[in-house]
Design a protein around this motif. Structure first.
Motif, PDB file in Angstrom:
ATOM      1  N   LEU A   1      58.957   5.965  44.418  1.00 29.34           N
ATOM      2  CA  LEU A   1      58.769   7.075  45.354  1.00 29.34           C
ATOM      3  C   LEU A   1      60.082   7.413  46.058  1.00 29.34           C
ATOM      4  N   PHE A   2      60.790   6.371  46.504  1.00 35.20           N
ATOM      5  CA  PHE A   2      62.078   6.571  47.180  1.00 35.20           C
ATOM      6  C   PHE A   2      63.080   7.235  46.237  1.00 35.20           C
ATOM      7  N   THR A   3      63.112   6.782  44.975  1.00 35.79           N
ATOM      8  CA  THR A   3      64.034   7.346  43.987  1.00 35.79           C
ATOM      9  C   THR A   3      63.716   8.810  43.719  1.00 35.79           C
ATOM     10  N   ALA A   4      62.412   9.115  43.594  1.00 34.59           N
ATOM     11  CA  ALA A   4      61.999  10.503  43.337  1.00 34.59           C
ATOM     12  C   ALA A   4      62.391  11.415  44.496  1.00 34.59           C
ATOM     13  N   LEU A   5      62.185  10.944  45.728  1.00 34.29           N
ATOM     14  CA  LEU A   5      62.544  11.748  46.903  1.00 34.29           C
ATOM     15  C   LEU A   5      64.055  11.900  47.027  1.00 34.29           C
TER      16      LEU A   5
ATOM     17  N   LEU B   1      54.959  15.351  42.741  1.00 40.50           N
ATOM     18  CA  LEU B   1      54.419  14.380  43.705  1.00 40.50           C
ATOM     19  C   LEU B   1      53.310  15.010  44.549  1.00 40.50           C
ATOM     20  N   PHE B   2      53.501  16.263  44.916  1.00 42.80           N
ATOM     21  CA  PHE B   2      52.499  16.971  45.707  1.00 42.80           C
ATOM     22  C   PHE B   2      51.189  17.104  44.921  1.00 42.80           C
ATOM     23  N   LEU B   3      51.290  17.455  43.634  1.00 45.84           N
ATOM     24  CA  LEU B   3      50.097  17.587  42.801  1.00 45.84           C
ATOM     25  C   LEU B   3      49.405  16.231  42.600  1.00 45.84           C
ATOM     26  N   GLN B   4      50.204  15.170  42.485  1.00 44.96           N
ATOM     27  CA  GLN B   4      49.618  13.826  42.386  1.00 44.96           C
ATOM     28  C   GLN B   4      48.814  13.499  43.640  1.00 44.96           C
ATOM     29  N   ALA B   5      49.406  13.788  44.794  1.00 44.63           N
ATOM     30  CA  ALA B   5      48.720  13.515  46.064  1.00 44.63           C
ATOM     31  C   ALA B   5      47.437  14.330  46.165  1.00 44.63           C
ATOM     32  N   LEU B   6      47.489  15.600  45.735  1.00 46.19           N
ATOM     33  CA  LEU B   6      46.294  16.434  45.746  1.00 46.19           C
ATOM     34  C   LEU B   6      45.223  15.858  44.832  1.00 46.19           C
ATOM     35  N   PHE B   7      45.629  15.467  43.642  1.00 43.21           N
ATOM     36  CA  PHE B   7      44.693  14.997  42.624  1.00 43.21           C
ATOM     37  C   PHE B   7      43.960  13.729  43.076  1.00 43.21           C
ATOM     38  N   PHE B   8      44.738  12.710  43.447  1.00 42.66           N
ATOM     39  CA  PHE B   8      44.132  11.439  43.829  1.00 42.66           C
ATOM     40  C   PHE B   8      43.453  11.541  45.200  1.00 42.66           C
ATOM     41  N   GLY B   9      44.018  12.374  46.080  1.00 47.06           N
ATOM     42  CA  GLY B   9      43.385  12.578  47.375  1.00 47.06           C
ATOM     43  C   GLY B   9      42.023  13.228  47.229  1.00 47.06           C
ATOM     44  N   PHE B  10      41.919  14.189  46.308  1.00 47.99           N
ATOM     45  CA  PHE B  10      40.645  14.869  46.078  1.00 47.99           C
ATOM     46  C   PHE B  10      39.608  13.891  45.531  1.00 47.99           C
ATOM     47  N   ILE B  11      40.028  13.020  44.609  1.00 52.83           N
ATOM     48  CA  ILE B  11      39.099  12.032  44.047  1.00 52.83           C
ATOM     49  C   ILE B  11      38.579  11.101  45.134  1.00 52.83           C
ATOM     50  N   PHE B  12      39.491  10.632  46.016  1.00 51.71           N
ATOM     51  CA  PHE B  12      39.098   9.732  47.100  1.00 51.71           C
ATOM     52  C   PHE B  12      38.161  10.442  48.074  1.00 51.71           C
ATOM     53  N   MET B  13      38.528  11.677  48.453  1.00 45.29           N
ATOM     54  CA  MET B  13      37.715  12.438  49.410  1.00 45.29           C
ATOM     55  C   MET B  13      36.328  12.735  48.835  1.00 45.29           C
ATOM     56  N   LYS B  14      36.289  13.030  47.544  1.00 41.55           N
ATOM     57  CA  LYS B  14      35.013  13.367  46.917  1.00 41.55           C
ATOM     58  C   LYS B  14      34.045  12.193  46.969  1.00 41.55           C
ATOM     59  N   LYS B  15      34.571  10.990  46.745  1.00 43.11           N
ATOM     60  CA  LYS B  15      33.730   9.793  46.788  1.00 43.11           C
ATOM     61  C   LYS B  15      33.218   9.519  48.194  1.00 43.11           C
ATOM     62  N   LYS B  16      34.069   9.784  49.190  1.00 46.03           N
ATOM     63  CA  LYS B  16      33.724   9.411  50.565  1.00 46.03           C
ATOM     64  C   LYS B  16      32.999  10.507  51.327  1.00 46.03           C
ATOM     65  N   TYR B  17      33.397  11.791  51.092  1.00 45.58           N
ATOM     66  CA  TYR B  17      32.851  12.871  51.909  1.00 45.58           C
ATOM     67  C   TYR B  17      32.074  13.918  51.125  1.00 45.58           C
ATOM     68  N   GLY B  18      32.050  13.800  49.807  1.00 44.15           N
ATOM     69  CA  GLY B  18      31.312  14.777  49.018  1.00 44.15           C
ATOM     70  C   GLY B  18      32.172  15.952  48.579  1.00 44.15           C
ATOM     71  N   MET B  19      31.622  16.768  47.689  1.00 41.41           N
ATOM     72  CA  MET B  19      32.365  17.857  47.069  1.00 41.41           C
ATOM     73  C   MET B  19      32.769  18.947  48.060  1.00 41.41           C
TER      74      MET B  19
END
Length: 298
Positions: free
Chosen positions: A32-36, A47-65
């Motif tokens: 992450l440090f090297t990429a930045l 990196l932004f798209l990765q955060a969106l992708f995995f964040g959406f998966i986590f949020m979906k499990k915890k808070y719903g669609m």
């Protein structure tokens, strides 16, 4: 390279237990440090798209669609609001083409892509031939690039976009072939290869504003991730998909058929009494007891 490896390593961190998390976590932080540190805006986008992708998966499990989609939209709108600041464009001129052209990175790619599109238009079927872009492009290079390149001693060797390069060097048929291969790989992706899918997507995003795939490291990594997706994906030889009568689907690497041992009886009056005394339910188990005898098979 670091952006593409990052989701794979984070996945290992998630899988590890206890002290086993330390080493992959340290490697992930280093990536992450090297990429930045690279300062590449294409890498930041990956990196932004990765955060969106995995964040959406986590949020979906915890808070719903519904809540997850709302959060996703909010993050995207925030990113769009911050984009002028990232590219050092005044907010007052955020909708002005001239303001964006003040950024050398944006200006260079804009005119490089413009010239490349002209090349593709003239050689739509055959292209220039693999590796010939650098030789042919000067004929199509806009004057703005000529001036900029002379000031910076920069030779335009690649069109700064892997899809434009495929179309320029191999024609539109080559571009269609590249898109077909990418679509095939991602169509085979399953839950077990979600990290490698994110890594390959990062390479594609990065190469949409550059051509790092021309370097052996990126090319080998892309091939490695694609092979991993094909092996671990739902289309692989070690994966199964089960559909139930309630129309639910389950994916697994292995299936255990636990069919039980309850025999299906005929319901005859004396059946239970004669079980093992002439009535058998297992041909391979009891067949030898009835050798050379008259039998009936139901």
């Amino acid at each position: 390279f670091a952006a593409a490896v990052l989701p794979v390593i984070w996945h290992r961190v998630y899988e590890k237990q206890g002290k086993g998390k330390f080493f992959p976590a340290a490697i992930a932080i280093l990536c992450l440090f090297t990429a930045l540190l690279s300062g590449s805006k294409a890498v930041f986008a990956a990196l932004f798209l990765q955060a969106l992708f995995f964040g959406f998966i986590f949020m979906k499990k915890k808070y719903g669609m519904k809540k997850s989609l709302s959060g996703l939209v909010a993050v995207i709108l925030t990113a769009l609001f911050l984009m002028p600041a990232v590219f050092k464009v005044p907010y007052a001129g955020a909708f002005s083409e001239n303001s964006w052209m003040q950024n050398e990175s944006v200006m260079f790619r804009f005119y490089t892509w413009k010239g490349t599109l002209g090349l593709i238009k003239d050689k739509a079927l055959t292209g220039t031939g693999p590796g010939a872009f650098e030789i042919v492009f000067p004929l199509y290079r806009p004057d703005e690039i000529m001036k900029w390149a002379s000031e910076h001693s920069y030779i335009v060797s690649y069109p700064e976009n892997i899809f434009l390069q495929a179309a320029a060097e191999t024609g539109l048929l080559g571009l269609i072939g590249l898109l077909a291969v990418i679509a095939l790989v991602f169509s085979r992706a399953g839950r077990s290869s979600i990290d490698m899918s994110a890594g390959l997507a990062s390479i594609i995003v990065t190469n949409s504003a550059g051509v790092d795939i021309n370097y052996p490291q990126s090319m080998v990594l892309a091939a490695f991730l694609a092979a991993g997706i094909l092996k671990e994906g739902r289309g692989g030889s070690f994966n199964f998909k089960v559909k139930t009568f309630s129309k639910k689907s389950f994916e697994a690497k292995r299936i255990i058929l636990a069919l039980g041992t309850q025999r299906k009886e005929l319901g005859l009056k004396e059946e239970k009494r004669l079980m093992g005394r002439g009535i058998s339910y297992c041909a391979t188990c009891d067949g030898m007891f009835f050798k050379n005898r008259d039998i009936a098979i139901v």
